[in-house]
Motif scaffolding. Structure first.
Motif, mmCIF file in Angstrom:
data_model
loop_
_atom_site.group_PDB
_atom_site.id
_atom_site.type_symbol
_atom_site.label_atom_id
_atom_site.label_comp_id
_atom_site.label_asym_id
_atom_site.label_seq_id
_atom_site.Cartn_x
_atom_site.Cartn_y
_atom_site.Cartn_z
ATOM 1 N N PRO A 127 -24.360 32.898 40.098
ATOM 2 C CA PRO A 127 -23.451 32.555 41.196
ATOM 3 C C PRO A 127 -22.354 33.607 41.367
ATOM 4 O O PRO A 127 -21.954 34.272 40.404
ATOM 5 N N ARG A 128 -21.878 33.736 42.580
ATOM 6 C CA ARG A 128 -20.762 34.646 42.850
ATOM 7 C C ARG A 128 -19.466 34.141 42.218
ATOM 8 O O ARG A 128 -18.612 34.936 41.858
ATOM 9 N N VAL A 129 -19.355 32.818 42.081
ATOM 10 C CA VAL A 129 -18.171 32.229 41.450
ATOM 11 C C VAL A 129 -18.489 31.989 39.976
ATOM 12 O O VAL A 129 -19.370 31.180 39.658
ATOM 13 N N PRO A 130 -17.802 32.692 39.077
ATOM 14 C CA PRO A 130 -18.080 32.540 37.644
ATOM 15 C C PRO A 130 -17.923 31.083 37.201
ATOM 16 O O PRO A 130 -17.064 30.356 37.674
ATOM 17 N N GLY A 131 -18.804 30.660 36.305
ATOM 18 C CA GLY A 131 -18.718 29.321 35.748
ATOM 19 C C GLY A 131 -19.467 28.247 36.521
ATOM 20 O O GLY A 131 -19.554 27.111 36.053
ATOM 21 N N LEU A 132 -20.020 28.577 37.689
ATOM 22 C CA LEU A 132 -20.720 27.560 38.478
ATOM 23 C C LEU A 132 -22.180 27.345 38.053
ATOM 24 O O LEU A 132 -22.794 26.357 38.458
ATOM 25 N N ALA A 133 -22.713 28.240 37.257
ATOM 26 C CA ALA A 133 -24.127 28.129 36.879
ATOM 27 C C ALA A 133 -24.488 26.767 36.283
ATOM 28 O O ALA A 133 -25.491 26.179 36.675
ATOM 29 N N PRO A 134 -23.697 26.221 35.346
ATOM 30 C CA PRO A 134 -24.066 24.919 34.790
ATOM 31 C C PRO A 134 -24.064 23.790 35.830
ATOM 32 O O PRO A 134 -24.807 22.820 35.694
ATOM 33 N N LEU A 135 -23.272 23.920 36.879
ATOM 34 C CA LEU A 135 -23.243 22.910 37.939
ATOM 35 C C LEU A 135 -24.395 23.090 38.928
ATOM 36 O O LEU A 135 -24.925 22.110 39.460
ATOM 37 N N LEU A 136 -24.788 24.339 39.185
ATOM 38 C CA LEU A 136 -25.841 24.617 40.160
ATOM 39 C C LEU A 136 -27.245 24.454 39.593
ATOM 40 O O LEU A 136 -28.180 24.137 40.336
ATOM 41 N N ARG A 137 -27.395 24.657 38.289
ATOM 42 C CA ARG A 137 -28.728 24.573 37.683
ATOM 43 C C ARG A 137 -29.419 23.242 38.000
ATOM 44 O O ARG A 137 -30.577 23.244 38.439
ATOM 45 N N PRO A 138 -28.768 22.077 37.818
ATOM 46 C CA PRO A 138 -29.462 20.822 38.150
ATOM 47 C C PRO A 138 -29.796 20.692 39.638
ATOM 48 O O PRO A 138 -30.831 20.119 39.990
ATOM 49 N N VAL A 139 -28.965 21.237 40.499
ATOM 50 C CA VAL A 139 -29.234 21.189 41.945
ATOM 51 C C VAL A 139 -30.483 22.016 42.267
ATOM 52 O O VAL A 139 -31.382 21.556 42.983
ATOM 53 N N PHE A 140 -30.548 23.225 41.738
ATOM 54 C CA PHE A 140 -31.707 24.086 41.982
ATOM 55 C C PHE A 140 -32.969 23.492 41.352
ATOM 56 O O PHE A 140 -34.050 23.533 41.940
ATOM 57 N N ARG A 141 -32.836 22.932 40.130
ATOM 58 C CA ARG A 141 -34.001 22.293 39.479
ATOM 59 C C ARG A 141 -34.530 21.139 40.322
ATOM 60 O O ARG A 141 -35.738 20.995 40.506
ATOM 61 N N LEU A 142 -33.626 20.305 40.824
ATOM 62 C CA LEU A 142 -34.041 19.183 41.670
ATOM 63 C C LEU A 142 -34.741 19.677 42.933
ATOM 64 O O LEU A 142 -35.734 19.081 43.376
ATOM 65 N N THR A 143 -34.237 20.761 43.504
ATOM 66 C CA THR A 143 -34.852 21.324 44.709
ATOM 67 C C THR A 143 -36.272 21.795 44.414
ATOM 68 O O THR A 143 -37.200 21.526 45.181
ATOM 69 N N PHE A 144 -36.461 22.471 43.291
ATOM 70 C CA PHE A 144 -37.807 22.943 42.952
ATOM 71 C C PHE A 144 -38.709 21.798 42.496
ATOM 72 O O PHE A 144 -39.920 21.839 42.740
ATOM 73 N N ARG A 145 -38.164 20.771 41.875
ATOM 74 C CA ARG A 145 -38.976 19.587 41.576
ATOM 75 C C ARG A 145 -39.474 18.962 42.875
ATOM 76 O O ARG A 145 -40.625 18.538 42.966
ATOM 77 N N HIS A 146 -38.596 18.907 43.877
ATOM 78 C CA HIS A 146 -38.977 18.405 45.194
ATOM 79 C C HIS A 146 -40.095 19.265 45.785
ATOM 80 O O HIS A 146 -41.087 18.743 46.307
ATOM 81 N N ARG A 147 -39.940 20.588 45.702
ATOM 82 C CA ARG A 147 -40.954 21.495 46.229
ATOM 83 C C ARG A 147 -42.310 21.241 45.563
ATOM 84 O O ARG A 147 -43.344 21.192 46.227
ATOM 85 N N HIS A 148 -42.296 21.072 44.252
ATOM 86 C CA HIS A 148 -43.547 20.841 43.533
ATOM 87 C C HIS A 148 -44.121 19.455 43.841
ATOM 88 O O HIS A 148 -45.348 19.300 43.910
ATOM 89 N N ARG A 149 -43.278 18.471 44.046
ATOM 90 C CA ARG A 149 -43.746 17.147 44.477
ATOM 91 C C ARG A 149 -44.471 17.250 45.815
ATOM 92 O O ARG A 149 -45.531 16.659 46.018
#
Length: 158
Positions: A127-149
């Motif tokens: 992320p461009r904003v330091p420290g946001l990775a732990p917050l964004l990881r579940p969002v991105f994972r959910l998006t890719f789980r949706h894609r695979h579903r």
């Protein structure tokens, strides 16, 4: 891994030939079929709606694609770069986004006999904003789980 970066991997076994899945999943229509109704991506300027990632001669910057929440509301952009295609049914995307300093998406579609395959997505982001990775990881994972579903719904599970 530093907290400024995130990564994950997701795989699905599908009941369709690898070539068929690859041919659809690398088109704008295929990408959006996976993403909707959460989001939609526009086709970068200069490319027509029939363009396919599989036809790109890499490395190549494709241009900016807008991400539209629910298919309507712009919330981010992806300046798409294709670093490599193949070997086999695979691509490596190396992009930047409004929200991400680095976005790495590697997709591989591997045959499992004649009528089945496994699709694997590997994602790494900064992320461009330091420290946001732990917050964004579940969002991105959910998006890719949706894609695979959506892929499993379209092709069936192997």
């Amino acid at each position: 891994m530093p907290a400024r970066e995130g990564s994950f991997e997701i795989s699905s076994r599908l009941g369709a030939p690898a070539a068929e899945v690859w041919a659809f999943a690398t088109t704008a229509e295929g990408v959006n079929a996976e993403l909707m109704p959460i989001a939609r991506m526009t086709v970068p300027r200069g490319l027509d709606g029939d363009f396919a990632i599989a036809d790109v001669v890499a490395p190549r910057r494709l241009g900016r694609s807008w991400l539209l929440l629910g298919g309507l509301i712009p919330f981010d952009w992806d300046d798409i770069g294709i670093a490599s295609i193949g070997p086999g049914f695979a691509f490596s995307e190396r992009s930047t986004m409004l929200s991400q300093r680095a976005w790495h998406h590697d997709r591989r579609v591997e045959p499992l006999g004649e009528g089945a395959c496994v699709v694997t997505d590997r994602i790494r982001f900064e992320p461009r904003v330091p420290g946001l990775a732990p917050l964004l990881r579940p969002v991105f994972r959910l998006t890719f789980r949706h894609r695979h579903r959506r892929l499993r719904r379209r092709y069936g599970a192997a």
